[in-house]
Design an enzyme around this catalytic site. Structure first.
Site, mmCIF file in Angstrom:
data_model
loop_
_atom_site.group_PDB
_atom_site.id
_atom_site.type_symbol
_atom_site.label_atom_id
_atom_site.label_comp_id
_atom_site.label_asym_id
_atom_site.label_seq_id
_atom_site.Cartn_x
_atom_site.Cartn_y
_atom_site.Cartn_z
ATOM 1 N N LYS A 1 -7.504 1.044 -2.625
ATOM 2 C CA LYS A 1 -7.045 0.615 -1.436
ATOM 3 C C LYS A 1 -7.480 1.863 -0.324
ATOM 4 O O LYS A 1 -7.673 1.746 0.833
ATOM 5 C CB LYS A 1 -5.564 0.412 -1.319
ATOM 6 C CG LYS A 1 -5.095 0.053 0.006
ATOM 7 C CD LYS A 1 -5.727 -1.327 0.632
ATOM 8 C CE LYS A 1 -5.250 -1.588 2.087
ATOM 9 N NZ LYS A 1 -3.954 -2.281 2.131
ATOM 10 N N LYS B 1 0.136 5.331 8.275
ATOM 11 C CA LYS B 1 0.840 5.595 7.034
ATOM 12 C C LYS B 1 -0.267 5.576 5.938
ATOM 13 O O LYS B 1 -0.244 6.530 5.248
ATOM 14 C CB LYS B 1 1.676 4.637 6.882
ATOM 15 C CG LYS B 1 2.762 4.709 5.594
ATOM 16 C CD LYS B 1 2.032 3.735 4.384
ATOM 17 C CE LYS B 1 2.396 2.307 4.848
ATOM 18 N NZ LYS B 1 1.723 1.566 3.498
ATOM 19 N N THR C 1 0.990 -1.138 0.035
ATOM 20 C CA THR C 1 0.012 0.063 0.050
ATOM 21 C C THR C 1 1.025 1.209 -0.130
ATOM 22 O O THR C 1 1.583 1.600 1.024
ATOM 23 C CB THR C 1 -0.980 0.098 1.246
ATOM 24 O OG1 THR C 1 -1.730 -1.157 1.335
ATOM 25 C CG2 THR C 1 -1.854 1.259 1.111
#
Length: 289
Positions: free
Chosen positions: A172, A240, A97
């Site tokens: 995502k 993150k 990701t």
């Protein structure tokens, strides 16, 4: 089957690479800590390599699951990077990701070498990786996706191409945005039940069968009630990801007020020492602050 390299053997990559080997592919792995790659090879019967470039030599597919943008650049670029070892026509599949910006950067670098690039982040957590039932959302050309999809199928319950390069990463982000609000809502519901003197398990047994039901509720409520947070996707990694979501929203004009708020709540959890706790630890913040 086919020759595959897998780069990055964390809690996700280790079992994902194992499923590829079990499916009959010839897998060579690379990990920043070489001992882990050697242990994987001993366990699964594949091979390990000292650099990403060495792992990628002769591979039709190079698959990757590392930590962040910088980690991805490190395993792709340079003399020891995977791109240096890949042949023209090979396909790089990135399960990390990361930002859509680094994806665009690496798609261009790969194209200069005649390498196709599929961004393919995953959802389903450690359990999904171990059980081979991840959801995989992909971006890239239809031709590259069609070639990669059967290989990805070794560890996927569902795999879909959403659009061109970067579409997988954008999808995502949608996933993480949705999860952030769900976990906060579940945390507040369980916290409220406790304050109201209710049996949290009985409450969930009822409301999970109605409109409030979700994967997070079904799979996390018991560990949340038991104050058990040493499994699943870590708060540090979620922050993150949410940082990527919020940064991208600044670029495309999306309004993400709940996401921004929950990101700050996760920052509070980090201050409590919970950076490695799983994301359902949001409930601890409610009794702490």
């Amino acid at each position: 089957m086919t020759k595959v390299a897998f780069l990055g053997l964390g809690v996700m990559g280790y079992p994902m690479a194992g499923h590829l080997q079990a499916a009959g592919h010839e897998v060579t792995v690379y990990n920043r800590t070489a001992a882990k790659a050697e242990a994987w090879a001993a366990q699964h019967g594949g091979a390990s390599a000292a650099t990403p470039a060495k792992a990628a030599e002769g591979a039709e597919f190079v698959m990757c699951c590392v930590g962040n943008d910088d980690d991805l650049r490190a395993v792709c670029l340079g003399d020891d990077g995977a791109f240096a070892g890949m042949a023209e026509g090979a396909i790089f599949v990135d399960h990390t990701t990361v930002s859509a910006a680094v994806t665009r950067e690496l798609v261009a670098a790969a194209a200069e070498r005649g390498i196709a690039f599929v961004d393919a982040p995953v959802s389903g957590g450690q359990a999904g990786a171990e059980n081979g039932v991840l959801s995989v959302m992909c971006g890239g050309t239809q031709v590259a996706y069609d070639k990669a999809e059967p290989v990805i199928g070794a560890f996927a319950r569902i795999c879909r191409r959403i659009g061109g390069s970067g579409a997988g990463q954008m999808t995502k982000m949608c996933n993480q945005i949705a999860i952030a609000g769900l976990v906060q809502g579940l945390s507040e519901a369980l916290h409220f039940a406790e304050k109201a003197g209710l049996d949290g398990r009985a409450v969930v047994e009822v409301i999970s069968q109605g409109a409030a039901g979700s994967w997070q509720m079904s799979n996390r409520y018991e560990t949340m009630l038991d104050d058990h947070f040493d499994h699943g996707f870590a708060v540090d990694l979620m922050r993150k990801d949410l940082g990527i979501c919020l940064g991208t929203a600044d670029e495309n004009g999306a309004s993400l007020p709940v996401t921004a708020l929950v990101d700050q709540f996760y920052k509070d959890v980090q201050k409590m020492g919970g950076g490695r706790w799983d994301t359902s630890s949001l409930i601890k913040r409610l009794s702490h602050f």
